[in-house]
Design a protein around this motif. Structure first.
Motif, short mmCIF file in Angstrom:
data_model
loop_
_atom_site.label_atom_id
_atom_site.label_comp_id
_atom_site.label_asym_id
_atom_site.label_seq_id
_atom_site.Cartn_x
_atom_site.Cartn_y
_atom_site.Cartn_z
N SER A 188 -2.70 6.33 61.37
CA SER A 188 -3.22 4.93 61.65
C SER A 188 -4.54 4.82 62.02
N ILE A 189 -5.26 5.99 62.58
CA ILE A 189 -6.21 5.96 63.42
C ILE A 189 -7.51 6.12 62.25
N SER A 190 -7.03 6.81 61.39
CA SER A 190 -8.14 7.16 60.55
C SER A 190 -8.50 5.76 59.43
N GLN A 191 -7.60 4.97 59.41
CA GLN A 191 -7.59 3.87 58.88
C GLN A 191 -8.48 2.65 59.72
N PRO A 192 -9.24 1.77 59.01
CA PRO A 192 -10.18 1.01 59.83
C PRO A 192 -9.26 0.06 60.80
N GLY A 193 -9.85 -0.28 61.96
CA GLY A 193 -9.07 -1.24 62.97
C GLY A 193 -9.75 -2.74 62.65
N PRO A 194 -9.21 -3.35 63.54
CA PRO A 194 -9.50 -4.80 63.06
C PRO A 194 -10.85 -5.05 63.34
N TRP A 195 -11.30 -6.17 62.64
CA TRP A 195 -12.71 -6.67 62.43
C TRP A 195 -13.23 -7.06 64.00
N SER B 73 -16.98 4.55 54.01
CA SER B 73 -18.00 5.37 54.49
C SER B 73 -18.35 4.90 55.87
N PRO B 74 -17.61 5.32 56.71
CA PRO B 74 -17.70 4.70 58.13
C PRO B 74 -18.60 5.41 58.87
N GLU B 75 -18.68 4.78 60.12
CA GLU B 75 -19.69 5.57 61.31
C GLU B 75 -18.67 6.43 62.03
N ILE B 76 -19.25 7.58 62.07
CA ILE B 76 -18.34 8.70 62.67
C ILE B 76 -18.96 9.08 64.05
N GLU B 77 -20.08 8.74 64.45
CA GLU B 77 -20.49 9.23 65.52
C GLU B 77 -20.42 8.06 66.56
N HIS C 288 -13.13 10.06 54.84
CA HIS C 288 -13.91 9.68 53.70
C HIS C 288 -15.60 9.69 53.70
N PHE C 289 -15.92 10.30 54.80
CA PHE C 289 -17.44 9.97 55.42
C PHE C 289 -18.14 10.71 54.19
N GLU C 290 -19.23 10.18 53.86
CA GLU C 290 -20.42 10.47 52.96
C GLU C 290 -21.47 10.33 53.66
N ILE C 291 -22.47 11.57 53.76
CA ILE C 291 -23.83 11.38 54.30
C ILE C 291 -24.50 10.38 53.61
N ILE C 292 -24.56 10.74 52.24
CA ILE C 292 -25.41 9.41 51.39
C ILE C 292 -24.09 8.68 50.49
N PRO C 293 -23.90 7.57 51.05
CA PRO C 293 -22.72 6.70 50.42
C PRO C 293 -22.91 6.82 48.92
N THR D 155 -15.66 14.29 64.04
CA THR D 155 -16.98 14.69 63.55
C THR D 155 -17.12 16.11 63.17
N SER D 156 -16.04 16.74 62.98
CA SER D 156 -15.75 18.04 62.27
C SER D 156 -15.88 17.69 60.64
N GLU D 157 -16.10 18.55 60.03
CA GLU D 157 -16.47 18.25 58.53
C GLU D 157 -15.13 17.96 57.69
N ALA D 158 -13.99 18.70 58.17
CA ALA D 158 -12.90 18.30 57.52
C ALA D 158 -12.39 16.89 58.01
N GLY D 159 -12.37 16.64 59.34
CA GLY D 159 -11.88 15.24 59.74
C GLY D 159 -12.72 14.25 59.21
N ALA D 160 -14.00 14.36 59.37
CA ALA D 160 -15.06 13.34 58.76
C ALA D 160 -14.78 13.19 57.29
N THR D 161 -14.78 14.19 56.34
CA THR D 161 -14.61 14.03 54.81
C THR D 161 -13.20 13.61 54.51
N GLN D 162 -12.33 14.52 55.08
CA GLN D 162 -10.80 14.39 54.42
C GLN D 162 -10.25 13.19 54.98
N GLU D 163 -10.66 12.80 56.44
CA GLU D 163 -9.54 11.78 56.84
C GLU D 163 -10.25 10.66 56.81
#
Lengths: 562, 200
Positions: free
Chosen positions: A407-414, B196-200, B176-181, B166-174
């Motif tokens: 659930s937490i890897s999905q985006p939360g509310p706007w 392509s979320p904010e991760i920090e 789907h973070f891309e440094i350059i979207p 913020t780990s490579e696996a967590g950011a990219t696999q969970e």
């Protein structure tokens, strides 16, 4: 080989305005020495916007102990993080003091590019609502210029900088020459629609006007939405002096850029009544050197330029060079912020943002525009943004296990946040003075800052929280949280006003062309020149004033008037 | 040399650009670092396994890596050693001791040795206490600056989630973070695209 010590022009500072002075003066044929106190910047080595957090030791949380030791003030700025802290000064090497009970946050960058590397990039024109404000309200002194004087220079710098944004035709916020605007997200469009419906055109939401390219422009590439501009930009898609003006100056072959050059003072020739040049301390060798020129531009920031002039006192100018008015160092302003609101915008659950847009939204000033507000003078604009909550929300939740992880890897509310930037009134009692007991790492006396918000700024901040909450309510937000936090001046990093322009040499330091009344070949084109503060971000205006001053200075030089 | 640097050195062949003698020395040092896997500097063996067990319970290995896989406990040890001040470190270690004390009182075992059901019961209790004294947050992103946390469990959760996402696996696999979207779109459909979320 001996270093050349004589130039047509000297520019002190290589940041937002120094870069423009360098470009304009060299393009107009002047052999120009640009003095920068800090180190050189090589984008290919120094920019770190594409370094992922897993390559940072503290994963973006910063080296806390080092920062507490070396950057306790700088690290309070959002941009001074584990990547970008190298673009901010060491507080230990650059001390300053404040009056008791009057904290002031002085955020500085000393390197080629100065703070233009980590600036916020928001770019707005001022209007006659701003230029006429002091006259109308009987505050301080009148601006010696009006919008018509600066409008062609806005055109001129915008054509080079590249400002993306949306034209609105508002008198209080004139349109720039825009590149295509960045797109708003779903929450932002929802709020925009609600404002249009409930505030009958008085409050308008638009995308931030920003010095970031949305298409290729003058050899620089369009933004690729990686996000953290304050860490640099290898595609040079946002404007900084390193990315744009300094390369243009370099191309003329007439610029000598000298890093590690800490300017101590401006030298004054009492016979000619002109600045003869500047005295520097080489930051690496610690030796004192002198450079001469026909014209000197101070572009070191509102506080640093004034500090140099304080350190340049002569028997005639015992309180600081070019200070016959006694206004040098006075009338310090910054924008009041830390007021606003946020809330959750229901709906659009099936929508998401791709890429990291390095820009937010803007609500132009609406207070004291068409109607009078009894509680305060002037007004404020809102910056802000809509965004979906990220994994951080999981910290405060109690869940755990596979379901929680999913659930937490999905985006939360706007969510949506508005935060205001309000105008600060000019006030003679907000000032800086030389603090001879406090010296920097090169033995140069630093500043003591006396600055606090007046009731007017505090009333603006309070109103920001109310008006922001109203807008969120109109947009159907829930969990609305207004805020009006205590925050000292300095933290908008828009310090200005310490060497103001004016028509009368008795009450101002500079004339309408940023030229010192007392020293004809001395110009100050950084934030020091401002007579009032408006509520919009000031850099674009500094750039326009700098280009205008350079044009005037070169004309005067050719006429033999300097 | 840091462990991460060592990994990068071996992975990218950066060392090949060094002079032969330096190259061999760098390679040797890198190998040594990876072999020893730097022993914890603040957490003792029991504390280490307790943290590791809780972190893995919060973010277990599923079809993507879990907390242990990405080195969450090693990161927490680094933070306790080099980031927090004495007071915060001591608060964390006290909190950890309290976890064992609670588990002992209820089940007669230290936390790491208790059954998964018993461990879950303890985490639920810790969560209840955390929620009870949590002030309302204004902006979850702003809150990431307001370290350190007063509540031990919240501190542990923050460290665990931060280290993971913020780990490579967590950011990219969970995430789907891309440094350059790949692309940017402010109103994309959630189901058909990745973020392509904010991760920090």
């Amino acid at each position: 080989m001996n270093e050349t010590t004589s130039y047509d022009a000297i520019v002190v500072g290589s940041g937002m305005t120094g870069g423009w002075a360098a470009k304009e003066l060299t393009e107009k044929g002047l052999k120009t020495l640009v003095l920068e106190a800090g180190r050189p910047i090589v984008p290919e080595q120094d920019y770190v916007e594409h370094v992922p957090p897993w390559e940072k030791k503290f994963r973006g949380l910063g080296d806390r102990r080092r920062q507490l030791e070396d950057q306790p003030i700088q690290s309070t700025c959002y941009a001074c993080d584990e990547w970008s802290s190298k673009f901010f000064i060491s507080d230990k090497e650059h001390p300053y003091t404040t009056a008791p009970g009057k904290p002031f946050r002085w955020i500085r960058g000393r390197q080629v590019g100065g703070r233009s590397i980590m600036w916020g990039r928001q770019s707005y024109r001022w209007s006659d609502l701003d230029f006429e404000a002091n006259l109308r309200d009987g505050i301080a002194i009148d601006w010696p210029i009006r919008y018509a004087d600066i409008a062609p220079w806005y055109d001129y710098v915008e054509d080079f900088v590249g400002i993306s944004g949306e034209a609105l035709g508002l008198p209080q916020l004139p349109d720039s020459k825009f590149l295509p605007p960045m797109e708003m997200n779903c929450a932002e469009k929802t709020v925009r629609g609600a404002l249009a419906k409930h505030f009958s055109g008085e409050r308008v939401l638009t995308i931030g006007r920003v010095a970031i390219l949305t298409q290729q422009h003058r050899g620089r590439a369009a933004c690729h939405y990686c996000g953290p501009c304050e860490r640099g930009c290898i595609t040079r898609s946002y404007f900084s002096s390193v990315n744009a003006t300094l390369p243009a100056a370099e191309k003329t072959g007439r610029m000598t850029l000298r890093p590690y050059s800490v300017v101590h003072s401006v030298m004054f020739d009492a016979h000619t009544r002109r600045a003869s040049g500047v005295r520097i301390i080489d930051a690496q060798t610690r030796s004192t050197l002198e450079f001469r020129a026909k014209v000197v531009f101070l572009c070191a920031s509102a506080l640093e330029s004034v500090r140099i002039l304080f350190n340049s006192s002569t028997p005639e100018f015992s309180t600081g060079l070019a200070n016959s008015s006694g206004e040098l160092g006075h009338n310090l302003m910054d924008h009041v912020k830390a007021g606003g609101a946020d809330g959750i915008i229901p709906g659009n659950d099936d929508r998401i943002v791709l890429g990291r847009r390095p820009n937010g939204i803007y609500v132009p000033r609406f207070r004291n525009v068409k109607t009078r507000q009894p509680e305060f003078l002037r007004g404020y604009g809102f910056q802000g943004e809509g965004y979906r909550e990220g994994w951080e929300r999981g910290v405060a939740q109690t869940g755990f296990g596979p379901g929680f992880k999913k659930s937490i890897s999905q985006p939360g509310p706007w969510r949506f946040t508005f935060y205001g930037f309000g105008e600060c009134l000019s006030n003679h009692n907000n000032f800086v003075e030389l603090d001879k007991q406090t010296v920097d790492a090169w033995g140069i006396p630093s500043l003591k800052i006396h600055c606090s918000w007046s009731d007017n700024e505090l009333a603006l901040r309070k109103d920001m929280s109310i008006a922001a909450a109203e807008m969120l309510a109109a947009a159907g937000a829930h969990d609305i949280q207004p805020f009006a936090d205590e925050e000292p001046p300095g933290f908008s990093i828009h310090e200005m006003g310490t060497a103001r322009m004016g028509r009368d040499a008795k009450t101002s330091v500079l004339n309408s062309y940023n030229q010192a009344h007392d020293v004809k070949n001395l110009f100050i084109t950084d934030g020091g020149a401002m007579v009032s503060s408006s509520c919009v971000n000031p850099s674009l205006t500094y750039m326009a004033l700098t280009a205008r001053a350079c044009d005037y200075a070169v004309q005067q030089l050719k006429k033999g008037e300097l | 040399m840091e462990r991460r640097e060592a990994l990068r050195l071996l992975a990218t062949g950066t060392a090949l650009q060094l002079a032969p003698r330096n190259f061999l020395a760098a390679l040797r040092e890198a190998r040594k670092l990876l072999d020893t896997k730097a022993a914890p500097r603040t957490l003792n063996a029991q504390q280490f396994v307790t943290v590791k067990t809780i972190a893995e319970l919060i973010l277990p290995r599923t079809d993507t890596p879990g907390a242990t896989d990405v080195g969450v406990t090693e990161f927490i040890d680094l933070m306790l050693t080099e980031w927090y001040d004495d007071r915060d470190r001591s608060r964390f270690l006290h909190g950890l001791a309290d976890v064992d004390a609670r588990t002992q009182a209820l089940f007669g075992e230290n936390f790491a040795e208790a059954s998964t059901a018993q461990q879950s019961e303890i985490l639920i209790a810790l969560g209840g206490r955390m929620a009870g004294n949590a002030g309302r947050m204004r902006d979850p992103r702003e809150d990431s600056d307001s370290l350190p946390d007063a509540n031990f469990y919240r501190m542990l959760r923050r460290l665990t989630l931060t280290a993971y996402y913020t780990s490579e696996a967590g950011a990219t696999q969970e995430l789907h973070f891309e440094i350059i979207p790949d692309s940017h779109d402010q109103c994309a459909a959630l189901l058909t695209t990745k973020g392509s979320p904010e991760i920090e």
